[in-house]
Scaffold this motif. Structure first.
Motif, PDB file in Angstrom:
ATOM      1  N   TYR A 439       0.828  -1.201   0.000  1.00  0.00           N
ATOM      2  CA  TYR A 439       0.000   0.000   0.000  1.00  0.00           C
ATOM      3  C   TYR A 439       0.866   1.255   0.000  1.00  0.00           C
ATOM      4  O   TYR A 439       0.611   2.206  -0.744  1.00  0.00           O
ATOM      5  CB  TYR A 439      -0.927  -0.007   1.212  1.00  0.00           C
ATOM      6  CG  TYR A 439      -2.035   1.008   1.100  1.00  0.00           C
ATOM      7  CD1 TYR A 439      -2.974   0.896   0.085  1.00  0.00           C
ATOM      8  CD2 TYR A 439      -2.141   2.063   1.997  1.00  0.00           C
ATOM      9  CE1 TYR A 439      -3.991   1.818  -0.043  1.00  0.00           C
ATOM     10  CE2 TYR A 439      -3.166   2.998   1.873  1.00  0.00           C
ATOM     11  CZ  TYR A 439      -4.082   2.871   0.860  1.00  0.00           C
ATOM     12  OH  TYR A 439      -5.082   3.787   0.731  1.00  0.00           O
ATOM     13  N   ALA A 440       1.918   1.218   0.814  1.00  0.00           N
ATOM     14  CA  ALA A 440       2.799   2.379   0.882  1.00  0.00           C
ATOM     15  C   ALA A 440       3.465   2.644  -0.469  1.00  0.00           C
ATOM     16  O   ALA A 440       3.689   3.791  -0.850  1.00  0.00           O
ATOM     17  CB  ALA A 440       3.856   2.165   1.967  1.00  0.00           C
ATOM     18  N   LEU A 441       3.758   1.587  -1.189  1.00  0.00           N
ATOM     19  CA  LEU A 441       4.445   1.732  -2.473  1.00  0.00           C
ATOM     20  C   LEU A 441       3.523   2.191  -3.593  1.00  0.00           C
ATOM     21  O   LEU A 441       3.946   2.859  -4.529  1.00  0.00           O
ATOM     22  CB  LEU A 441       5.089   0.395  -2.877  1.00  0.00           C
ATOM     23  CG  LEU A 441       6.311  -0.022  -2.043  1.00  0.00           C
ATOM     24  CD1 LEU A 441       6.714  -1.455  -2.386  1.00  0.00           C
ATOM     25  CD2 LEU A 441       7.472   0.933  -2.275  1.00  0.00           C
ATOM     26  N   THR A 442       2.249   1.817  -3.522  1.00  0.00           N
ATOM     27  CA  THR A 442       1.352   2.092  -4.650  1.00  0.00           C
ATOM     28  C   THR A 442       0.448   3.293  -4.404  1.00  0.00           C
ATOM     29  O   THR A 442      -0.103   3.846  -5.346  1.00  0.00           O
ATOM     30  CB  THR A 442       0.446   0.873  -4.916  1.00  0.00           C
ATOM     31  OG1 THR A 442      -0.210   0.527  -3.690  1.00  0.00           O
ATOM     32  CG2 THR A 442       1.255  -0.314  -5.411  1.00  0.00           C
ATOM     33  N   ARG A 443       0.327   3.716  -3.159  1.00  0.00           N
ATOM     34  CA  ARG A 443      -0.717   4.662  -2.793  1.00  0.00           C
ATOM     35  C   ARG A 443      -0.563   6.005  -3.493  1.00  0.00           C
ATOM     36  O   ARG A 443      -1.539   6.593  -3.970  1.00  0.00           O
ATOM     37  CB  ARG A 443      -0.691   4.842  -1.278  1.00  0.00           C
ATOM     38  CG  ARG A 443      -1.700   5.822  -0.725  1.00  0.00           C
ATOM     39  CD  ARG A 443      -1.644   5.764   0.784  1.00  0.00           C
ATOM     40  NE  ARG A 443      -2.481   6.735   1.406  1.00  0.00           N
ATOM     41  CZ  ARG A 443      -2.065   7.956   1.747  1.00  0.00           C
ATOM     42  NH1 ARG A 443      -0.822   8.320   1.505  1.00  0.00           N
ATOM     43  NH2 ARG A 443      -2.905   8.800   2.319  1.00  0.00           N
ATOM     44  N   ARG A 444       0.686   6.501  -3.559  1.00  0.00           N
ATOM     45  CA  ARG A 444       0.866   7.848  -4.087  1.00  0.00           C
ATOM     46  C   ARG A 444       0.532   7.891  -5.578  1.00  0.00           C
ATOM     47  O   ARG A 444      -0.107   8.810  -6.067  1.00  0.00           O
ATOM     48  CB  ARG A 444       2.299   8.320  -3.850  1.00  0.00           C
ATOM     49  CG  ARG A 444       2.453   9.840  -3.908  1.00  0.00           C
ATOM     50  CD  ARG A 444       3.868  10.222  -3.546  1.00  0.00           C
ATOM     51  NE  ARG A 444       4.810   9.749  -4.526  1.00  0.00           N
ATOM     52  CZ  ARG A 444       5.192  10.468  -5.590  1.00  0.00           C
ATOM     53  NH1 ARG A 444       4.678  11.661  -5.790  1.00  0.00           N
ATOM     54  NH2 ARG A 444       6.059   9.987  -6.434  1.00  0.00           N
ATOM     55  N   ARG A 445       0.951   6.870  -6.296  1.00  0.00           N
ATOM     56  CA  ARG A 445       0.724   6.880  -7.735  1.00  0.00           C
ATOM     57  C   ARG A 445      -0.719   6.568  -8.104  1.00  0.00           C
ATOM     58  O   ARG A 445      -1.286   7.175  -9.007  1.00  0.00           O
ATOM     59  CB  ARG A 445       1.616   5.828  -8.418  1.00  0.00           C
ATOM     60  CG  ARG A 445       3.030   6.300  -8.607  1.00  0.00           C
ATOM     61  CD  ARG A 445       3.869   5.175  -9.181  1.00  0.00           C
ATOM     62  NE  ARG A 445       5.181   5.687  -9.577  1.00  0.00           N
ATOM     63  CZ  ARG A 445       5.421   6.243 -10.744  1.00  0.00           C
ATOM     64  NH1 ARG A 445       4.464   6.345 -11.658  1.00  0.00           N
ATOM     65  NH2 ARG A 445       6.626   6.703 -11.033  1.00  0.00           N
ATOM     66  N   ARG A 567       8.823  12.888   3.473  1.00  0.00           N
ATOM     67  CA  ARG A 567       8.475  12.601   4.852  1.00  0.00           C
ATOM     68  C   ARG A 567       7.255  11.674   4.900  1.00  0.00           C
ATOM     69  O   ARG A 567       7.198  10.730   5.680  1.00  0.00           O
ATOM     70  CB  ARG A 567       8.179  13.909   5.603  1.00  0.00           C
ATOM     71  CG  ARG A 567       8.602  13.825   7.062  1.00  0.00           C
ATOM     72  CD  ARG A 567       8.255  15.090   7.831  1.00  0.00           C
ATOM     73  NE  ARG A 567       8.613  16.323   7.128  1.00  0.00           N
ATOM     74  CZ  ARG A 567       7.776  17.365   7.004  1.00  0.00           C
ATOM     75  NH1 ARG A 567       6.552  17.306   7.513  1.00  0.00           N
ATOM     76  NH2 ARG A 567       8.167  18.460   6.371  1.00  0.00           N
ATOM     77  N   ALA A 568       6.295  11.936   4.033  1.00  0.00           N
ATOM     78  CA  ALA A 568       5.085  11.121   4.002  1.00  0.00           C
ATOM     79  C   ALA A 568       5.430   9.681   3.646  1.00  0.00           C
ATOM     80  O   ALA A 568       4.889   8.740   4.225  1.00  0.00           O
ATOM     81  CB  ALA A 568       4.098  11.690   2.986  1.00  0.00           C
ATOM     82  N   ARG A 569       6.346   9.535   2.674  1.00  0.00           N
ATOM     83  CA  ARG A 569       6.717   8.179   2.265  1.00  0.00           C
ATOM     84  C   ARG A 569       7.378   7.429   3.410  1.00  0.00           C
ATOM     85  O   ARG A 569       7.113   6.261   3.650  1.00  0.00           O
ATOM     86  CB  ARG A 569       7.632   8.232   1.046  1.00  0.00           C
ATOM     87  CG  ARG A 569       6.881   8.200  -0.274  1.00  0.00           C
ATOM     88  CD  ARG A 569       7.771   7.696  -1.375  1.00  0.00           C
ATOM     89  NE  ARG A 569       8.955   8.545  -1.531  1.00  0.00           N
ATOM     90  CZ  ARG A 569       8.986   9.665  -2.248  1.00  0.00           C
ATOM     91  NH1 ARG A 569       7.896  10.079  -2.861  1.00  0.00           N
ATOM     92  NH2 ARG A 569      10.090  10.356  -2.349  1.00  0.00           N
TER      93      ARG A 569
END
Ligand SMILES: [Zn+2]
Length: 798
Positions: A439-445, A567-569
């Motif tokens: 989720y952390a890896l895909t969420r931003r995109r 920072r969010a990542r």
């Protein structure tokens, strides 16, 4: 209608950090509370004391019978089993019940044990007692087996079921008579071949009209009693179960899992006959001791016994007063436990609900795009990417267990570790780590909305697949998908920075917890750690259903750039790192807590096979990667085709000294048509007589001889056609042979002028074998029907 331009405004919900973290805390606390309630609901009741009211079930009273029954191993045919049977008879007669013993020879129902090709039979002695009803509409059968395996005293399996029935019989006779007949059936030779149950179902006068069967079992030592199997068209039975069992734990998914497992109980023998319907219940956690010498009364969790008894008594009373002529319904029910009861709905709803969920998720995606929360491209990406954790989590769980088993190879022979809790937690943490990392890896995109809808998409798709293939399991993904869509609609229909979206996604998460957490909890003991991946799969599906709650853990929505984004990542990676660390720590704690020692020995398998004709003897083991102790007896793989009674082509083997043990005697009683006139069948009547106390005897005919028909002690049996080129063809296994032997008549195809028979018998215990050294502390016996078996065979050319 032109769609509004996709914006990222949607992903900026709850951007104020403090409110967001408060919402995350509240939602997580709510889900944890729901999870705790679910776990508490699955917990077993406190054992009732010995002075509990006379009409109640008391585990402490029942436990006194457990101790009497499971004093030592008592396989069918053994003197120890005679004593258990006498005890059971005495208790039932003492209650004033008319009690009889059905003494007969029975054949296994179907081909269940797989122990050998051909027919499997046993001499059985079932104890049957009847409580006559006041105005019977039919019969209720309470069934458990009183025999144990040869490798353990059966403290749980099935002293649990047997003692439960004795205590239920006591409670029922202490109260008003039921309307329907209640028949208590304590079967023999379940472990051997389910032969007692099949004898009762097929031949006993009380079974002639069928009825409702409540079968009670234990495949472990603790945990909730699960109603895991039903007859077909179970809706009305499940209805009674839901309202009459005080602690109804059961799911329509379990029936489907059970069918995929290589287990059978007496219940199978009943279902093979027309006229029987019923429910099968067992507790299954603590499976490490199953069928081993450690399955003692002391190993039993009396809370599980209490649940067995509470449910059995409640069901016996309710079926005792129900009109049994109206129990068949035209359909199966979907059912599952929720705190406080059992949810059930008819099977005809399964596919419409699954399709509705699929349509609803699609509609939610369309609406989310219309509201500018996402785009079709992102939705497609979200759907595609949501498959990653669904595949990765089970794989990782299997790899984790492969790694742990490499460190501790003894696990390979265990149904489950002795203390599996830390390993189970490790699997759940691993699934969580994979989900939150993904989720952390895909969420931003891709954006939270598209990922959440993508996850719901897979839940809905799986719901349709399950509805078509495993209908009883479709609720597991269909209902969380529907709840997720409802939450999505609320989130789209209300102010995004208001409280309602958080409330809605938390409620949907709670639905997923209520529905999926019990399955995760129950699958671990049901399948064992070797199939922990299945539990991981449902854990990750639970996570996907609760993805919007997971999203709250992230400080801000996607779309930022620069320092803030970095920072969010970093913050977004925190849960994944924490869960991954937890998985590693739990696995490590598991390895350090669950060591093999004298009380938790590493299981080993050894048996001994002697050819009394040639004087050749061998040690044999079914271990695939032999433990060091076993290694002292066996070298490589060896062919055991000359021991067709063992049912294996090859095993691990090593040389052994010949023991002075006699082979079973084979006498020809009559031989007709053996002349050279080859147009005639040859009828061969022989008597097979063990020359020592044995648990079973076998007879096989060489593969070149066609056996047209066979009878054993006057009972016709089906002959298996020999496989082409096999050394041995038709065969039979007879458990608990009487001391005077077994009479077998073989009708051989014309031209069978000479044939070869191979006779074998087997006893238990290797202590007297020259060269056998007792196991040191920390080395135990694997729970198997051939552990410590002493087999002697001889060839008889006729
Ligand atoms: Zn068993």
């Amino acid at each position: 209608m032109g769609a509004p331009p996709p914006t990222r405004a949607a992903d900026r919900a709850l951007t104020r950090p403090r409110r967001r973290s408060l919402a995350a805390l509240a939602a997580l606390a709510a889900l944890l509370a729901v999870g705790g309630t679910v776990a508490y609901d699955l917990d077993t009741p406190d054992p009732a004391p010995a002075d509990a009211p006379a009409d109640a079930f008391s585990a402490e009273r029942a436990y006194q019978n457990v101790q009497a029954i499971a004093d030592r191993p008592h396989p069918a045919g053994s003197p120890a089993n005679d004593q258990v049977r006498a005890h059971v008879e005495t208790v039932l007669r003492g209650l004033g019940l008319e009690t009889t013993v059905q003494d007969t020879v029975a054949e296994e129902a179907g081909q269940l044990s797989g122990a050998a090709a051909g027919a499997t039979l046993a001499r059985v002695r079932n104890v049957v007692a009847r409580l006559p009803g006041t105005a019977p509409t039919g019969k209720v059968f309470l069934v458990a087996h009183y025999d144990s395996v040869q490798s353990g005293p059966g403290g749980n399996d099935d002293a649990a079921g047997t003692s439960t029935i004795l205590e239920v019989a006591r409670a029922l006779t202490a109260g008003p008579r039921p309307r329907n007949d209640v028949v208590f059936v304590l079967t023999d030779a379940e472990e051997a071949c389910l032969c007692g149950a099949s004898a009762f179902a097929a031949d006993h006068p009380l079974a002639a009209d069928g009825g409702v069967v409540l079968n009670l079992e234990a495949r472990g030592s603790t945990g909730p009693v699960i109603m895991f199997e039903t007859s077909r068209d179970n809706a009305k039975l499940v209805d009674v179960f839901g309202r009459a069992a005080p602690h109804p734990v059961g799911t329509s998914f379990a029936v489907e899992i059970y069918r995929a497992l290589p287990n059978d109980t007496d219940f199978t023998a009943f279902l093979d006959r027309a006229g029987f319907v019923g429910l099968n219940s067992a507790y299954i956690d603590g499976g490490a001791i199953y069928h081993t010498p450690l399955d003692t009364p002391a190993a039993m969790d009396r809370a599980s016994l209490q649940q067995h008894g509470d449910n059995a008594l409640g069901l016996a009373r309710e079926f005792g007063r129900t009109d049994l002529t109206a129990l068949r319904s035209g359909h199966d029910a979907t059912y599952f436990p929720v705190p406080g009861g059992l949810v059930r709905y008819p099977s005809w709803l399964v596919l419409p609900l699954a399709l509705a969920a699929l349509v609803a998720v699609a509609a939610l995606g369309w609406l989310a795009r219309r509201r500018g929360r996402t785009t079709y491209g992102r939705l497609a990406a979200g759907f595609g990417l949501a498959l990653v954790p669904i595949v990765a989590a089970p794989l990782a769980a299997q790899l984790l267990w492969a790694g742990i088993t490499a460190v501790r190879p003894g696990y390979a022979e265990l149904l489950d570790p002795y203390r599996p809790t830390w390993y189970r937690l490790a699997v759940v943490a691993l699934a969580a780590a994979i989900l939150v990392a993904w989720y952390a890896l895909t969420r931003r995109r891709v954006g939270p909305a598209a990922l959440a809808i993508g996850g719901l998409g897979w839940l809905a798709v799986l719901g349709v697949v399950l509805a078509l293939l495993v209908p009883g399991g479709a609720y597991l993904t269909t209902l969380p998908a529907l709840a997720g869509v409802a939450a999505g609609l609320v989130a789209l229909g209300t102010r995004i920075d208001g409280p309602w979206p958080v409330v809605a996604v938390t409620l949907a998460g709670a639905v997923a917890v209520v529905i999926l957490l019990p399955i995760v909890v129950l699958l671990f003991p049901a399948l064992g750690m070797a199939m922990g991946g299945v539990a991981a799969l449902f854990a990750v599906l639970l996570g996907l259903a609760a993805l919007p709650v997971v999203d709250l853990l992230h400080p801000e929505a996607g779309g930022q750039r620069g320092m803030v984004a970095a920072r969010a990542r970093r913050a977004g990676a925190l849960p994944a790192v924490a869960a991954g660390l937890a998985a590693a720590v739990f696995a490590g704690v598991g390895l350090s807590v669950d060591r093999f020692d004298a009380a938790h020995p590493v299981p080993t398998h050894l048996m001994y096979a002697l050819d009394a004709g040639t004087g050749q003897a061998r040690w044999l083991s079914r271990e695939t990667a032999p433990q060091p102790w076993t290694d002292g007896y066996v070298d490589g793989v060896t062919e055991v085709g000359d021991f067709p009674g063992l049912g294996d082509a090859e095993l691990r083997g090593g040389p052994a000294q010949a023991a002075n043990v006699p082979a079973p005697k084979l006498e020809v009683l009559a031989d007709s048509g053996s002349g050279s006139g080859s147009a005639e069948q040859r009828t061969l009547r022989v008597r097979l007589t063990p020359q020592r106390p044995v648990r079973l005897a076998t007879l096989h005919v060489d593969g070149a001889t066609v056996v047209e028909s066979a009878t054993v002690n006057g009972r016709r049996v089906d002959g298996a056609r020999p496989a082409d080129g096999a050394a041995w063809g038709f065969g039979l296994v007879f458990h608990a042979p009487p001391p005077e032997g077994i009479e077998i008549t073989l009708v051989l195809a014309p031209g069978s002028r000479s044939t070869t028979l191979r006779a074998m018998d087997a006893s238990d215990g290797l202590d007297a074998i020259p060269g056998f050294r007792p196991r040191p502390p920390g080395v135990g016996v694997v729970g198997s029907h051939s552990s410590e078996m002493l087999a002697v065979a001889r060839t008889y050319p006729l």
